[in-house]
Design a protein around this motif. Sequence first.
Motif, PDB file in Angstrom:
ATOM      1  N   ARG A 155       0.819  -1.212   0.000  1.00 20.40           N
ATOM      2  CA  ARG A 155       0.000   0.000   0.000  1.00 20.40           C
ATOM      3  C   ARG A 155       0.850   1.258   0.000  1.00 20.40           C
ATOM      4  NH1 ARG A 155      -2.862  -2.867   3.948  1.00 20.40           N
ATOM      5  NH2 ARG A 155      -1.919  -1.585   5.587  1.00 20.40           N
ATOM      6  N   HIS A 156       2.049   1.156   0.562  1.00 17.72           N
ATOM      7  CA  HIS A 156       2.900   2.326   0.708  1.00 17.72           C
ATOM      8  C   HIS A 156       4.071   2.273  -0.268  1.00 17.72           C
ATOM      9  CE1 HIS A 156       0.727   3.549   4.303  1.00 17.72           C
ATOM     10  NE2 HIS A 156       0.781   2.281   4.677  1.00 17.72           N
ATOM     11  N   THR A 157       4.512   3.454  -0.667  1.00 15.06           N
ATOM     12  CA  THR A 157       5.614   3.546  -1.621  1.00 15.06           C
ATOM     13  C   THR A 157       6.773   4.311  -0.987  1.00 15.06           C
ATOM     14  OG1 THR A 157       4.738   5.599  -2.581  1.00 15.06           O
ATOM     15  CG2 THR A 157       4.062   3.514  -3.586  1.00 15.06           C
ATOM     16  N   TYR A 158       7.966   3.962  -1.418  1.00 15.48           N
ATOM     17  CA  TYR A 158       9.171   4.656  -0.971  1.00 15.48           C
ATOM     18  C   TYR A 158      10.083   4.754  -2.175  1.00 15.48           C
ATOM     19  CZ  TYR A 158      13.593   5.670   1.339  1.00 15.48           C
ATOM     20  OH  TYR A 158      14.782   6.230   1.706  1.00 15.48           O
ATOM     21  N   SER A 159      10.550   5.961  -2.440  1.00 16.03           N
ATOM     22  CA  SER A 159      11.411   6.188  -3.597  1.00 16.03           C
ATOM     23  C   SER A 159      12.640   6.966  -3.161  1.00 16.03           C
ATOM     24  CB  SER A 159      10.650   6.972  -4.681  1.00 16.03           C
ATOM     25  OG  SER A 159      11.500   7.237  -5.784  1.00 16.03           O
ATOM     26  N   CYS A 160      13.806   6.482  -3.564  1.00 14.29           N
ATOM     27  CA  CYS A 160      15.057   7.137  -3.204  1.00 14.29           C
ATOM     28  C   CYS A 160      16.071   6.870  -4.308  1.00 14.29           C
ATOM     29  CB  CYS A 160      15.569   6.615  -1.868  1.00 14.29           C
ATOM     30  SG  CYS A 160      17.114   7.374  -1.304  1.00 14.29           S
ATOM     31  N   ASP A 161      16.672   7.908  -4.833  1.00 18.07           N
ATOM     32  CA  ASP A 161      17.663   7.804  -5.897  1.00 18.07           C
ATOM     33  C   ASP A 161      19.051   7.663  -5.265  1.00 18.07           C
ATOM     34  OD1 ASP A 161      19.384   8.041  -8.044  1.00 18.07           O
ATOM     35  OD2 ASP A 161      18.364   9.771  -8.923  1.00 18.07           O
ATOM     36  N   SER A 162      19.583   6.449  -5.282  1.00 16.79           N
ATOM     37  CA  SER A 162      20.865   6.193  -4.627  1.00 16.79           C
ATOM     38  C   SER A 162      22.035   6.873  -5.331  1.00 16.79           C
ATOM     39  CB  SER A 162      21.123   4.687  -4.549  1.00 16.79           C
ATOM     40  OG  SER A 162      21.147   4.109  -5.846  1.00 16.79           O
ATOM     41  N   SER A 163      21.826   7.328  -6.559  1.00 13.51           N
ATOM     42  CA  SER A 163      22.894   8.051  -7.248  1.00 13.51           C
ATOM     43  C   SER A 163      23.020   9.487  -6.728  1.00 13.51           C
ATOM     44  CB  SER A 163      22.637   8.073  -8.760  1.00 13.51           C
ATOM     45  OG  SER A 163      21.501   8.862  -9.082  1.00 13.51           O
ATOM     46  N   LYS A 164      21.962   9.967  -6.068  1.00 14.29           N
ATOM     47  CA  LYS A 164      21.968  11.306  -5.486  1.00 14.29           C
ATOM     48  C   LYS A 164      22.066  11.266  -3.966  1.00 14.29           C
ATOM     49  CE  LYS A 164      19.205  13.270  -9.266  1.00 14.29           C
ATOM     50  NZ  LYS A 164      17.929  13.950  -9.616  1.00 14.29           N
ATOM     51  N   CYS A 165      21.474  10.257  -3.372  1.00 16.66           N
ATOM     52  CA  CYS A 165      21.505  10.098  -1.916  1.00 16.66           C
ATOM     53  C   CYS A 165      22.666   9.191  -1.570  1.00 16.66           C
ATOM     54  CB  CYS A 165      20.183   9.502  -1.437  1.00 16.66           C
ATOM     55  SG  CYS A 165      20.056   9.267   0.356  1.00 16.66           S
ATOM     56  N   LYS A 166      23.776   9.790  -1.133  1.00 16.40           N
ATOM     57  CA  LYS A 166      25.004   9.029  -0.925  1.00 16.40           C
ATOM     58  C   LYS A 166      25.552   9.238   0.478  1.00 16.40           C
ATOM     59  CE  LYS A 166      26.518   9.085  -5.781  1.00 16.40           C
ATOM     60  NZ  LYS A 166      27.635   9.419  -6.710  1.00 16.40           N
ATOM     61  N   LEU A 167      26.144   8.162   1.010  1.00 19.85           N
ATOM     62  CA  LEU A 167      26.836   8.237   2.290  1.00 19.85           C
ATOM     63  C   LEU A 167      28.028   9.174   2.192  1.00 19.85           C
ATOM     64  CD1 LEU A 167      26.750   4.431   3.098  1.00 19.85           C
ATOM     65  CD2 LEU A 167      25.580   6.207   4.399  1.00 19.85           C
ATOM     66  N   PRO A 168      28.407   9.845   3.280  1.00 19.16           N
ATOM     67  CA  PRO A 168      27.914   9.623   4.644  1.00 19.16           C
ATOM     68  C   PRO A 168      26.743  10.503   5.068  1.00 19.16           C
ATOM     69  CG  PRO A 168      29.801  11.058   4.730  1.00 19.16           C
ATOM     70  CD  PRO A 168      29.615  10.704   3.273  1.00 19.16           C
ATOM     71  N   ASP A 169      26.285  11.424   4.215  1.00 15.54           N
ATOM     72  CA  ASP A 169      25.256  12.385   4.628  1.00 15.54           C
ATOM     73  C   ASP A 169      23.847  11.944   4.302  1.00 15.54           C
ATOM     74  OD1 ASP A 169      27.190  14.223   5.580  1.00 15.54           O
ATOM     75  OD2 ASP A 169      27.573  14.874   3.518  1.00 15.54           O
ATOM     76  N   CYS A 170      23.705  10.988   3.416  1.00 17.78           N
ATOM     77  CA  CYS A 170      22.376  10.543   2.986  1.00 17.78           C
ATOM     78  C   CYS A 170      22.443   9.048   2.714  1.00 17.78           C
ATOM     79  CB  CYS A 170      21.954  11.294   1.723  1.00 17.78           C
ATOM     80  SG  CYS A 170      20.281  10.912   1.118  1.00 17.78           S
ATOM     81  N   ALA A 171      21.379   8.337   3.080  1.00 17.32           N
ATOM     82  CA  ALA A 171      21.312   6.903   2.827  1.00 17.32           C
ATOM     83  C   ALA A 171      19.872   6.518   2.545  1.00 17.32           C
ATOM     84  CB  ALA A 171      21.852   6.109   3.996  1.00 17.32           C
ATOM     85  N   CYS A 172      19.653   5.786   1.470  1.00 20.62           N
ATOM     86  CA  CYS A 172      18.323   5.287   1.152  1.00 20.62           C
ATOM     87  C   CYS A 172      17.964   4.131   2.085  1.00 20.62           C
ATOM     88  CB  CYS A 172      18.273   4.784  -0.292  1.00 20.62           C
ATOM     89  SG  CYS A 172      18.539   6.040  -1.553  1.00 20.62           S
ATOM     90  N   ALA A 173      16.680   3.986   2.364  1.00 14.09           N
ATOM     91  CA  ALA A 173      16.212   2.807   3.093  1.00 14.09           C
ATOM     92  C   ALA A 173      16.410   1.599   2.199  1.00 14.09           C
ATOM     93  CB  ALA A 173      14.743   2.967   3.473  1.00 14.09           C
ATOM     94  N   SER A 174      17.215   0.661   2.656  1.00 14.51           N
ATOM     95  CA  SER A 174      17.571  -0.485   1.829  1.00 14.51           C
ATOM     96  C   SER A 174      17.781  -1.715   2.693  1.00 14.51           C
ATOM     97  CB  SER A 174      18.851  -0.182   1.037  1.00 14.51           C
ATOM     98  OG  SER A 174      19.291  -1.326   0.313  1.00 14.51           O
ATOM     99  N   THR A 175      17.430  -2.868   2.148  1.00 14.06           N
ATOM    100  CA  THR A 175      17.701  -4.120   2.840  1.00 14.06           C
ATOM    101  C   THR A 175      19.116  -4.602   2.584  1.00 14.06           C
ATOM    102  OG1 THR A 175      16.810  -5.399   0.980  1.00 14.06           O
ATOM    103  CG2 THR A 175      15.281  -4.815   2.751  1.00 14.06           C
TER     104      THR A 175
END
Length: 336
Positions: free
Chosen positions: A43-63
């Motif tokens: 029912r819920h969606t989550y979208s995160c562009d890992s090419s823009k969201c990069k460690l160490p300041d940003c991290a996508c929710a990922s398994t």
Amino acid sequence: MENQNPDWLYPKALRRSLAVSLALFALAKAQDGGAPTGDNTGRHTYSCDSSKCKLPDCACASTSPPGGLSPQDTPMFVLFTAPRLGISSDDAVQPYTINSVNQFLAQRKNPNGCPVKMTFFTSLAYTNYANVTDWYVAGNEISDHTMTHMGMPTSDEINGNLIALNSLSGVPLSEIRGFRAPYLNFSAATLQMLKDSQFVYDSSASSSVPVTDPNTDAYWPYTLDNGLANSCDNEGIEGTVCDGKPAIPGLWEIPMYSIFDERGIDGVHLMDPWLDIPASGGTSANDSATLSWMQSTFTAHYNGNRQPFGLYTHPIHVAPNVPGVTTPNSTIAMIN
């Protein structure tokens, strides 16, 4: 893994909270949260562009493990937590509180030989601040759990506790980086308050879908740049979190990871699983059954993507030698 130093994967402040591997927040009069509400329906969606969201300041929710690490090169974190550092209503620190911790931790070290350090989510009410100072000086982390153990806390509850911890125990404000909401009752507004008060991370959301389920929400710690990805259907906050909300760049979420019995998603356990009656029947908890849940859940994490494994308890339930209370020797042995 050759020529790769993993220190860059997470920012230093968050590494400290994760690398402790066993987090402790001690005696509470009320329990923090029950079985979380899971969502494996899509029912819920989550979208995160890992090419823009990069460690160490940003991290996508990922398994998947952070930084592109393979699971076999990823350390296995065990998070052993309890609600808050406090004392009983007679205003004296009880020896059994510390004993209940040491019986699990004193004989253990991390794989690199370093002693296990702890994180204490601390409330003002009934807290012995000399004890807080001792724990901090010993190298443990002190975090915020509101002043009066209030669910859906106000900014005064959160920031007032910061002031108390700083002024009464001497912990520098810059060192109080983490927060957990009492009863796990939080809102999008709570998370924004944490960002405004310069916290590094929250740990109030929970994952409640097994790692073996293709729709698992057992994510590695992530930032809220693209919204929350856990606790989407928790009562009272539906519609205000997840699906891209709340977008709070740079604030980390460290989910609480559930344990599952033989029923899978319908058999979720979070706080004090050794107190839960097995689905197979009976009138009391069964240490053998609990151990099987813990072992199967841990094995699924370890043989999968090695998301952290969580044990969340109130030390009073596993404390030895409490006057007038039978020591739960079987449960203590089972956990050890």
